[in-house]
Write a protein that holds these residues in place. Structure first.
Motif, PDB file in Angstrom:
ATOM      1  N   GLY A 117      17.197  -7.549   1.644  1.00  0.00           N
ATOM      2  CA  GLY A 117      17.609  -6.568   0.711  1.00  0.00           C
ATOM      3  C   GLY A 117      17.600  -5.110   1.621  1.00  0.00           C
ATOM      4  O   GLY A 117      16.713  -4.831   2.613  1.00  0.00           O
ATOM      5  N   TYR A 175      15.500   1.527   2.699  1.00  0.00           N
ATOM      6  CA  TYR A 175      14.001   0.626   2.402  1.00  0.00           C
ATOM      7  C   TYR A 175      14.819  -0.838   2.564  1.00  0.00           C
ATOM      8  O   TYR A 175      16.106  -1.187   2.163  1.00  0.00           O
ATOM      9  CB  TYR A 175      13.516   0.649   0.987  1.00  0.00           C
ATOM     10  CG  TYR A 175      12.470   2.031   0.912  1.00  0.00           C
ATOM     11  CD1 TYR A 175      11.366   1.978   1.643  1.00  0.00           C
ATOM     12  CD2 TYR A 175      13.212   3.056   0.336  1.00  0.00           C
ATOM     13  CE1 TYR A 175      10.841   3.102   1.502  1.00  0.00           C
ATOM     14  CE2 TYR A 175      12.439   4.188   0.079  1.00  0.00           C
ATOM     15  CZ  TYR A 175      11.255   4.060   0.661  1.00  0.00           C
ATOM     16  OH  TYR A 175      10.353   5.345   0.551  1.00  0.00           O
ATOM     17  N   GLY A 182      13.634  -5.089   3.038  1.00  0.00           N
ATOM     18  CA  GLY A 182      12.505  -6.003   2.962  1.00  0.00           C
ATOM     19  C   GLY A 182      12.283  -7.048   3.938  1.00  0.00           C
ATOM     20  O   GLY A 182      13.593  -7.356   4.609  1.00  0.00           O
ATOM     21  N   LEU A 229       7.641  -4.179   3.299  1.00  0.00           N
ATOM     22  CA  LEU A 229       8.836  -3.361   2.892  1.00  0.00           C
ATOM     23  C   LEU A 229       8.940  -2.253   4.049  1.00  0.00           C
ATOM     24  O   LEU A 229       7.799  -1.651   4.257  1.00  0.00           O
ATOM     25  CB  LEU A 229       8.185  -2.535   1.538  1.00  0.00           C
ATOM     26  CG  LEU A 229       9.200  -1.435   1.185  1.00  0.00           C
ATOM     27  CD1 LEU A 229      10.546  -2.159   0.724  1.00  0.00           C
ATOM     28  CD2 LEU A 229       8.593  -0.639   0.120  1.00  0.00           C
ATOM     29  N   LEU A 246      10.674 -10.467   0.035  1.00  0.00           N
ATOM     30  CA  LEU A 246      11.308  -9.654  -0.790  1.00  0.00           C
ATOM     31  C   LEU A 246      12.953  -9.778  -0.577  1.00  0.00           C
ATOM     32  O   LEU A 246      13.313  -9.818   0.743  1.00  0.00           O
ATOM     33  CB  LEU A 246      10.988  -8.057  -0.136  1.00  0.00           C
ATOM     34  CG  LEU A 246       9.480  -7.614  -0.558  1.00  0.00           C
ATOM     35  CD1 LEU A 246       9.403  -6.252  -0.125  1.00  0.00           C
ATOM     36  CD2 LEU A 246       9.195  -8.058  -1.757  1.00  0.00           C
ATOM     37  N   ILE A 301      16.092  -4.725  -4.008  1.00  0.00           N
ATOM     38  CA  ILE A 301      15.425  -3.583  -3.567  1.00  0.00           C
ATOM     39  C   ILE A 301      16.154  -2.398  -4.538  1.00  0.00           C
ATOM     40  O   ILE A 301      17.330  -2.360  -4.470  1.00  0.00           O
ATOM     41  CB  ILE A 301      15.163  -3.070  -2.216  1.00  0.00           C
ATOM     42  CG1 ILE A 301      14.395  -4.027  -1.655  1.00  0.00           C
ATOM     43  CG2 ILE A 301      14.376  -1.749  -2.240  1.00  0.00           C
ATOM     44  CD1 ILE A 301      14.270  -3.645  -0.090  1.00  0.00           C
ATOM     45  N   VAL A 337       9.400   2.016  -5.554  1.00  0.00           N
ATOM     46  CA  VAL A 337      10.543   1.047  -4.822  1.00  0.00           C
ATOM     47  C   VAL A 337      10.106  -0.150  -5.984  1.00  0.00           C
ATOM     48  O   VAL A 337       9.062  -0.558  -6.127  1.00  0.00           O
ATOM     49  CB  VAL A 337      10.258   0.564  -3.503  1.00  0.00           C
ATOM     50  CG1 VAL A 337      11.041  -0.599  -3.275  1.00  0.00           C
ATOM     51  CG2 VAL A 337      10.680   1.701  -2.747  1.00  0.00           C
ATOM     52  N   ALA A 365      11.112  -4.256  -6.154  1.00  0.00           N
ATOM     53  CA  ALA A 365      11.856  -5.236  -5.521  1.00  0.00           C
ATOM     54  C   ALA A 365      11.483  -6.422  -5.912  1.00  0.00           C
ATOM     55  O   ALA A 365      10.539  -6.890  -6.849  1.00  0.00           O
ATOM     56  CB  ALA A 365      11.056  -5.164  -4.015  1.00  0.00           C
ATOM     57  N   ASP A 424      10.237 -10.205  -5.717  1.00  0.00           N
ATOM     58  CA  ASP A 424       9.633 -11.084  -4.639  1.00  0.00           C
ATOM     59  C   ASP A 424       9.525 -12.445  -5.003  1.00  0.00           C
ATOM     60  O   ASP A 424       9.107 -12.914  -6.167  1.00  0.00           O
ATOM     61  CB  ASP A 424       8.087 -10.672  -4.684  1.00  0.00           C
ATOM     62  CG  ASP A 424       7.220 -11.394  -3.523  1.00  0.00           C
ATOM     63  OD1 ASP A 424       7.562 -12.655  -3.374  1.00  0.00           O
ATOM     64  OD2 ASP A 424       6.182 -10.761  -3.112  1.00  0.00           O
ATOM     65  N   TRP A 483      18.124 -10.122  -7.299  1.00  0.00           N
ATOM     66  CA  TRP A 483      18.424  -8.606  -7.058  1.00  0.00           C
ATOM     67  C   TRP A 483      18.343  -8.008  -8.402  1.00  0.00           C
ATOM     68  O   TRP A 483      18.273  -8.414  -9.647  1.00  0.00           O
ATOM     69  CB  TRP A 483      20.032  -8.865  -6.676  1.00  0.00           C
ATOM     70  CG  TRP A 483      20.338  -7.255  -6.068  1.00  0.00           C
ATOM     71  CD1 TRP A 483      21.165  -6.357  -6.860  1.00  0.00           C
ATOM     72  CD2 TRP A 483      20.250  -6.873  -4.834  1.00  0.00           C
ATOM     73  NE1 TRP A 483      21.406  -5.205  -6.050  1.00  0.00           N
ATOM     74  CE2 TRP A 483      20.644  -5.554  -4.787  1.00  0.00           C
ATOM     75  CE3 TRP A 483      19.303  -7.401  -3.866  1.00  0.00           C
ATOM     76  CZ2 TRP A 483      20.368  -4.635  -3.613  1.00  0.00           C
ATOM     77  CZ3 TRP A 483      19.256  -6.469  -2.672  1.00  0.00           C
ATOM     78  CH2 TRP A 483      19.770  -5.197  -2.394  1.00  0.00           C
TER      79      TRP A 483
END
Length: 289
Positions: free
Chosen positions: A17, A28, A30, A36, A55, A58, A66, A68, A70, A104
């Motif tokens: 991401g 950012y 992952g 991160l 990750l 994001i 942030v 995300a 996982d 996502w």
């Protein structure tokens, strides 16, 4: 077009991401061990947190928090880049229905998060959730179910565009007046690809990044046929470009994450008329306790 792209950063652990924080002026990304990373536009990289998972998607809130996906934890996590603190934000409806493969996520203007939940490859058992500002979640639709992957809202938030990697296609899911999901409709077919990421352009067109081939396509605002924007036949610069975002002051810098490599890739597209649409940036709320 490929000659416009350069590597950005290095030493990233197969980034899936990528997202841009316009206020901080950083990206950012992952990693596959839950890292991160914060990446500057001049290529500086530092790791600001780790969930210990993997990750995928994001999104950055207006206060710099942030969020995300996982996938290892089966949850959306909330991360403070300043302190590195990570906390579980949402993982299901609280009544036994859990996220299985959160992939996502995209904010709407009100601060809710649309979250794709891919399910298993080839089984058409994916879903999309909506998560309220306090972490309350429920399944929004199970109709766009062929491995739902990247997603983005249209500019007026009248629909959610969802990548179905097993389509392969982009599906448009109308957002009804009461916020519920309408009947999905085809936006674009992407034969002979494995589409993954999606990003909205200022003119209403959308970009789709693909794990196979190593390419990015552009689809016109009304949908229909996709046109190849860039392809890397060797996969060395764009290596399974799993997601794509717009960055820079004028959102005219395209950035791809590259799951098959160890870097981001970027290109300045300011001279060809393509730039990104600003993303909703609501301020973050705390998860339920």
């Amino acid at each position: 077009m490929l000659d416009r792209f350069t590597t950005l950063g290095g030493g990233l652990d197969h980034p899936e991401g990528v997202a841009w924080d316009p206020d901080a002026g950083v990206l950012y990304a992952g990693g596959e061990a839950g890292q991160l990373y914060r990446v500057t536009l001049d290529g500086g990289v530092d790791q600001v947190a780790s969930t210990g998972g993997f990750l995928l998607g994001i999104a950055v809130a207006g206060d710099g928090t942030v969020f995300a996906c996982d996938v290892a934890a089966g949850a959306v996590v909330r991360i403070d880049p300043a302190s590195g603190r990570c906390e579980r934000f949402a993982d299901g409806d609280g009544a036994g229905d859990r996220m299985r493969a959160p992939n996502w996520l995209a904010f709407d203007r009100g601060g809710s998060l649309f979250v794709t939940d891919s399910g298993d490859w080839g089984k058409a058992d994916g879903r999309a959730w909506i998560v309220d500002r306090d972490g309350t979640a429920h399944v929004w639709t199970d109709a766009a179910n062929r491995l739902p992957n990247g997603c983005c809202l249209t500019a007026e938030e009248e629909a959610l565009l969802v990548i179905e990697s097993n389509g392969p296609c982009v599906t448009r899911v109308p957002i009804m007046d009461d916020g519920s999901a309408g009947e999905p409709e085809s936006f674009a077919e992407l034969p002979d690809t494995v589409p993954d990421g999606i990003a909205l352009c200022a003119d209403g067109s959308v970009l789709v990044s693909c794990q196979r081939p190593d390419a990015v396509y552009v689809i016109p605002p009304e949908g229909g046929s996709a046109t190849l924007l860039v392809h890397d036949p060797t996969g060395q610069l764009l290596g399974s470009p799993s997601n794509v975002c717009w960055a820079g002051r004028h959102l005219d810098r395209l950035v791809t994450s590259n799951l098959g490599r160890w870097h981001l890739a970027t290109a300045d597209l300011s001279d060809i008329g393509l730039r990104g649409a600003p993303l909703p940036r609501p301020f973050a709320a705390s998860a339920r306790r």
